[in-house]
Design an enzyme around this catalytic site. Structure first.
Site, PDB file in Angstrom:
ATOM      1  N   ASP A 201       1.887  -5.604  -2.963  1.00  0.00           N
ATOM      2  CA  ASP A 201       3.148  -5.912  -3.645  1.00  0.00           C
ATOM      3  C   ASP A 201       3.011  -7.156  -4.528  1.00  0.00           C
ATOM      4  O   ASP A 201       2.251  -8.067  -4.205  1.00  0.00           O
ATOM      5  CB  ASP A 201       4.238  -6.127  -2.582  1.00  0.00           C
TER       6      ASP A 201
ATOM      7  N   ASN B 105       9.296   5.160  -5.902  1.00  0.00           N
ATOM      8  CA  ASN B 105       8.888   4.555  -7.177  1.00  0.00           C
ATOM      9  C   ASN B 105       9.200   5.428  -8.392  1.00  0.00           C
ATOM     10  O   ASN B 105       9.134   4.969  -9.539  1.00  0.00           O
ATOM     11  CB  ASN B 105       7.390   4.211  -7.171  1.00  0.00           C
TER      12      ASN B 105
HETATM   13  C1  FPP Z   1       4.187  -3.111  -6.001  1.00  0.00           C
HETATM   14  O1  FPP Z   1       4.357  -4.164  -6.923  1.00  0.00           O
HETATM   15  C2  FPP Z   1       3.068  -2.308  -6.433  1.00  0.00           C
HETATM   16  C3  FPP Z   1       3.152  -1.001  -6.794  1.00  0.00           C
HETATM   17  C4  FPP Z   1       4.415  -0.253  -6.796  1.00  0.00           C
HETATM   18  C5  FPP Z   1       1.979  -0.278  -7.259  1.00  0.00           C
HETATM   19  C6  FPP Z   1       0.685  -0.671  -6.633  1.00  0.00           C
HETATM   20  C7  FPP Z   1      -0.388  -0.230  -7.517  1.00  0.00           C
HETATM   21  C8  FPP Z   1      -1.542  -0.865  -7.728  1.00  0.00           C
HETATM   22  C9  FPP Z   1      -1.987  -2.043  -7.003  1.00  0.00           C
HETATM   23  C10 FPP Z   1      -2.463  -0.396  -8.774  1.00  0.00           C
HETATM   24  C11 FPP Z   1      -2.645   1.048  -8.763  1.00  0.00           C
HETATM   25  C12 FPP Z   1      -3.810   1.453  -7.971  1.00  0.00           C
HETATM   26  C13 FPP Z   1      -4.188   2.729  -7.979  1.00  0.00           C
HETATM   27  C14 FPP Z   1      -5.430   3.137  -7.289  1.00  0.00           C
HETATM   28  C15 FPP Z   1      -3.366   3.721  -8.645  1.00  0.00           C
HETATM   29  P1  FPP Z   1       5.702  -4.232  -7.749  1.00  0.00           P
HETATM   30  O2  FPP Z   1       5.483  -3.545  -9.040  1.00  0.00           O
HETATM   31  O3  FPP Z   1       6.834  -3.710  -6.938  1.00  0.00           O
HETATM   32  O4  FPP Z   1       5.807  -5.773  -7.954  1.00  0.00           O
HETATM   33  P2  FPP Z   1       7.147  -6.648  -7.972  1.00  0.00           P
HETATM   34  O5  FPP Z   1       7.782  -6.509  -6.613  1.00  0.00           O
HETATM   35  O6  FPP Z   1       6.640  -8.023  -8.244  1.00  0.00           O
HETATM   36  O7  FPP Z   1       7.994  -6.105  -9.077  1.00  0.00           O
END
Ligand code: FPP
Length: 253
Positions: A28, A76
């Site tokens: 996250d 998501n």
């Molecule tokens: C949460 O951060 C992260 C995600 C929803 C996606 C995680 C994906 C990756 C680490 C990269 C993709 C990897 C592959 C193999 C496809 P957030 O976007 O919710 O962050 P925030 O809470 O700061 O907005």
């Protein structure tokens, strides 16, 4: 794992992490990482893939055999289409770029979650990665993509109901062990340790059944900044814990 790394997953030393074979991570903080730099959220996800590469390498070196990461949840889909598409693109790019090396290093790749709804090209690539690494057993990398814990449990319940209705399973034989076999994680061991980055204290529908007795470690680091030192810090916290699984400490009675 970089080609130059002498300590790829093939060098896993068994017993290096006593009592710890499976680490699960809620990756996250990509969005906040990007926002704080004035970048689009997708840039945070891109850097998140780099953090994932570092983590797979470090996990292998540190003697962990199972790593399960949360990449895209069933919730998501509510994000802007451009971000959803960027995440699909990153999964594809990751598999396309890393599959040959991971296969060679003995990594078995599995993608858990709902296949329905994935674009055809992503679904085909996912199947290729699973097929080509199916015989590997040195390290198990599981990517939860279009995954939700409740959806997984409901789907498993449907599988159990169908097996009972068709006579393949007796109602008396439905128990924790047989039920777990209907989950996407199948025969994998449950996570010993669940890490969530970015200072949030939630499970967010990740591995709800499997994390019943996992040790939880919440870290302030944003996922794109996660590295081997962060993983070592989480492992150190795990080893400080006393896991009782519902019983009492030796000598406490
Ligand atoms: C949460 O951060 C992260 C995600 C929803 C996606 C995680 C994906 C990756 C680490 C990269 C993709 C990897 C592959 C193999 C496809 P957030 O976007 O919710 O962050 P925030 O809470 O700061 O907005």
């Amino acid at each position: 794992m970089s080609a130059a790394s002498a300590s790829d997953v093939t060098s896993v030393v068994s017993g290096q992490q006593p009592g710890l074979s499976h680490v699960a991570i809620i990756m996250d903080g990509n969005g906040r990482w990007a926002k704080s730099r004035g970048l689009p959220r997708a840039a945070g996800h891109e850097r998140g893939v780099e953090a994932l590469r570092r983590t797979v390498e470090a996990a292998g070196e540190l003697g962990i055999r199972y790593l399960t990461v949360f990449s895209f949840s069933t919730e998501n889909w509510r994000r802007p289409a451009a971000e959803v598409n960027a995440l699909f693109g990153l999964l594809k790019a990751y598999v396309q770029r890393d599959l040959a090396r991971l296969t060679q290093e003995g990594v078995r790749i599995r993608i858990i979650g709902l296949r329905d709804g994935l674009p055809d090209d992503v679904a085909a690539l996912v199947e290729k990665a699973e097929r080509e690494t199916a015989a590997n057993s040195k390290f198990f990398l599981t990517i939860a993509f279009n995954y939700g814990g409740r959806e997984e449990i409901a789907r498993a319940a449907r599988g159990v109901a169908e097996a009972v209705a068709s006579g393949r399973l007796k109602p008396d034989d439905v128990n924790e062990k047989s039920f777990a076999g209907f989950l996407d994680t199948g025969s994998m061991p449950d996570p010993d340790l669940l890490i969530r980055t970015s200072g949030e204290y939630r499970l967010s529908n990740f591995l709800l059944w499997q994390c019943a007795y996992s040790e939880l470690v919440f870290m302030d680091v944003l996922w794109p900044d996660f590295d081997r030192a962060c993983l070592e810090e989480a492992l150190a916290k795990f080893h400080e814990r006393e896991r009782r699984f519902g019983t009492v400490s030796p000598g406490a009675a």
